[in-house]
Write an enzyme that holds these catalytic residues in place. Structure first.
Site, PDB file in Angstrom:
ATOM      1  CG  PHE A  25      -2.000   0.941   1.262  1.00 48.99           C
ATOM      2  CD1 PHE A  25      -3.263   0.565   0.829  1.00 48.99           C
ATOM      3  CD2 PHE A  25      -1.811   2.230   1.715  1.00 48.99           C
ATOM      4  CE1 PHE A  25      -4.312   1.477   0.845  1.00 48.99           C
ATOM      5  CE2 PHE A  25      -2.866   3.139   1.728  1.00 48.99           C
ATOM      6  CZ  PHE A  25      -4.117   2.766   1.291  1.00 48.99           C
ATOM      7  CG  ASP A  50       0.187  -2.099   7.445  1.00 52.02           C
ATOM      8  OD1 ASP A  50      -0.898  -2.440   7.955  1.00 52.02           O
ATOM      9  OD2 ASP A  50       0.356  -1.008   6.869  1.00 52.02           O
ATOM     10  CE1 TYR A  96      -9.423   2.743   6.693  1.00 54.98           C
ATOM     11  CE2 TYR A  96      -8.533   4.024   8.518  1.00 54.98           C
ATOM     12  CZ  TYR A  96      -8.437   3.569   7.218  1.00 54.98           C
ATOM     13  OH  TYR A  96      -7.358   3.921   6.450  1.00 54.98           O
ATOM     14  CE  LYS A  97      -7.746  -0.311   5.144  1.00 54.03           C
ATOM     15  NZ  LYS A  97      -6.291  -0.242   4.936  1.00 54.03           N
ATOM     16  NE  ARG A 154     -10.155  -3.400  -2.225  1.00 52.51           N
ATOM     17  CZ  ARG A 154      -9.613  -2.711  -1.219  1.00 52.51           C
ATOM     18  NH1 ARG A 154      -8.395  -2.997  -0.790  1.00 52.51           N
ATOM     19  NH2 ARG A 154     -10.270  -1.714  -0.666  1.00 52.51           N
TER      20      ARG A 154
HETATM   21  C1  LIG Z   1      -5.671   0.910   4.654  1.00 52.35           C
HETATM   22  C2  LIG Z   1      -4.201   0.876   4.775  1.00 52.35           C
HETATM   23  C3  LIG Z   1      -3.506   1.946   5.342  1.00 52.35           C
HETATM   24  C4  LIG Z   1      -4.241   3.183   5.750  1.00 52.35           C
HETATM   25  O1  LIG Z   1      -3.443   4.109   6.390  1.00 52.35           O
HETATM   26  P1  LIG Z   1      -4.107   5.371   7.070  1.00 52.35           P
HETATM   27  O2  LIG Z   1      -3.004   6.025   7.754  1.00 52.35           O
HETATM   28  O3  LIG Z   1      -5.215   4.884   7.959  1.00 52.35           O
HETATM   29  O4  LIG Z   1      -4.709   6.218   5.994  1.00 52.35           O
HETATM   30  C5  LIG Z   1      -2.130   1.831   5.466  1.00 52.35           C
HETATM   31  N1  LIG Z   1      -1.472   0.724   5.059  1.00 52.35           N
HETATM   32  C6  LIG Z   1      -2.122  -0.317   4.510  1.00 52.35           C
HETATM   33  C7  LIG Z   1      -1.358  -1.527   4.088  1.00 52.35           C
HETATM   34  C8  LIG Z   1      -3.495  -0.268   4.333  1.00 52.35           C
HETATM   35  O5  LIG Z   1      -4.135  -1.287   3.765  1.00 52.35           O
END
Ligand SMILES: *Cc1c(COP(=O)(O)O)cnc(C)c1O
Length: 413
Positions: free
Chosen positions: A126, A198, A223-224, A372
């Protein structure tokens, strides 16, 4: 009723998690397969936010920091998350965003490996994770290098004596492919490096054992799959063996040994609290705290068991009804190699997803060509999986996605 629908009905009837759906507020007639972007609202979180606003803030005002336990929220919520990620309660804290927490643990990890300059990560990570490495490296000005790998085998090869940190996202946000956390952590340690994981797409979706895998640090998203609400606080984990020595650079007063002594000079708190920075976001943290109760009394193995069958059924139903309609499975076919999502590639994925959303099946689009679908076992029924596959087949067969209104891209996809 087709054989698929009969199978789904039998699976729903025997689903040990069927009762959990009651805990959520879900719009009538909507098939929601985007819990990997934003988990659904729980009834508990809805009530809790109302209470936090009306009673705790409205009437209790400043006294609620003590009386309503606001000040303990980061640790209390952290302890609930610890139970889901295979950690002891004192090693996880809820705070800030995933990006910010990554900055903190990465800085802490690099400081524990002075003299080593390489950070290994995945090219398909990401992007924010990689951006945070760039920002921190520039700030440190010590010549850190980001070495990007594409496969698990390459990760093993990249782990040389110059590597300080292996920083990976456990489940890939686009394909759902899952790395072997234990094996890679061991390989990082064998090379003298530390491992940061992560868990954005793993926490609440797959069983995790941070302690058992020997992970050094971890971060994750609220939030996921944890359903904490839009922009919910994230979390971070620090392994027991690093807690005493590790230092993080965002040394704000909530990470101080005695925040209310108001003394100049930063002295880190004992324990995980030293990874806090500023005042917790109480309303958001309250929502996350209540949302986590949807997992109460559950074994993650039960969640995973259902997730695997949901995903397998979706792949099978889509491939049975959409063959030769331009879809290619972009997720690992083998359940053990993926998290709780399925992605299909399609040349016109954006428009196809817009047409699906209009048909009340919500997944999302990830550039350049992915459809997705996230499967949250707490509220997704097997019947929903088939409804989604049927809607997708109908849209592809009729080519309804070609209509003009499905072509315009909005800011958030
Ligand atoms: C969703 C996600 C994020 C989100 O980061 P925020 O700081 O909450 O915006 C970061 N890393 C990964 C791998 C994600 O899937």
């Amino acid at each position: 009723m087709s054989a698929f629908h009969e199978r789904a009905a039998a699976l729903d009837a025997a689903d040990p998690l069927a009762g959990r759906r009651e805990l959520f507020v879900l719009p009538e007639g909507l098939v929601y397969l985007d819990g990997n972007s934003l988990g659904a609202l729980t009834k508990g979180a809805k009530a809790r936010v109302a209470k936090a606003v009306e009673e705790e803030w409205g009437r209790g005002l400043i006294s609620s920091w003590n009386d309503a336990g606001w000040v303990d929220l980061p640790a209390r919520v952290g302890a609930k998350i610890a139970a889901l990620v295979g950690a002891d309660p004192g090693h996880v804290v809820a705070c800030d965003s995933t990006s910010v927490n990554l900055f903190k643990v990465l800085a802490a990890a690099l400081a524990l490996r002075p003299g080593r300059r390489v950070i290994v990560s995945e090219r398909a990570n990401f992007p924010t994770d990689l951006y945070m490495v760039e920002g921190l490296s520039a700030l440190l000005s010590q010549g850190h290098e980001l070495r990007l790998i594409e496969t698990e085998a390459e990760a093993h090869e990249a782990l040389g004596p110059d590597v300080a940190v292996l920083m990976l996202t456990h489940v890939n946000y686009r394909t759902g492919a899952m790395f072997d956390m234990k094996g890679l952590t061991q390989a990082a340690h064998d090379a003298g490096a530390l491992a940061i994981w992560d868990l954005a797409h793993s926490a609440g979706a797959v069983p995790l054992d941070l302690a058992g895998a020997g992970a050094d640090f971890a971060v994750g998203c609220g939030y996921k799959y944890l359903n904490g609400g839009p922009g919910a606080p994230a979390f971070l984990y620090v392994a027991p063996e690093h807690l005493a020595q590790a230092r993080q650079p965002l040394s704000g007063w909530f990470g101080h040994k005695a925040p209310f002594a108001f003394v100049p000079g930063f002295e880190p708190a004992d324990g995980i609290a030293k990874f806090l920075t500023g005042t917790p976001s109480v309303l958001a943290m309250s929502a996350l705290d209540a949302a986590l109760d949807a997992f109460k009394g559950l074994e993650m193995a039960t969640v995973r068991g259902k997730s695997v069958v949901l995903c397998d059924l979706f792949v099978e139903a889509v491939e049975a009804s959409c063959s030769r309609l331009g879809l290619t499975l972009a997720s690992p076919r083998e359940a053990a190699a993926r998290g709780s999502q399925i992605s299909f590639a399609h040349e016109n994925a954006y428009a196809v997803m817009q047409a699906l959303i209009e048909a009340r099946v919500v997944g999302d689009f990830r550039a350049p060509d992915l459809l997705r679908f996230g499967f949250t076992p707490l509220y997704t029924r097997f019947a929903d999986v088939l409804a989604a596959a049927d809607a997708l087949a109908e849209i592809l067969r009729t080519e309804r996605w070609r209509e003009e209104r499905f072509q315009t891209r909005r800011a958030v996809t």
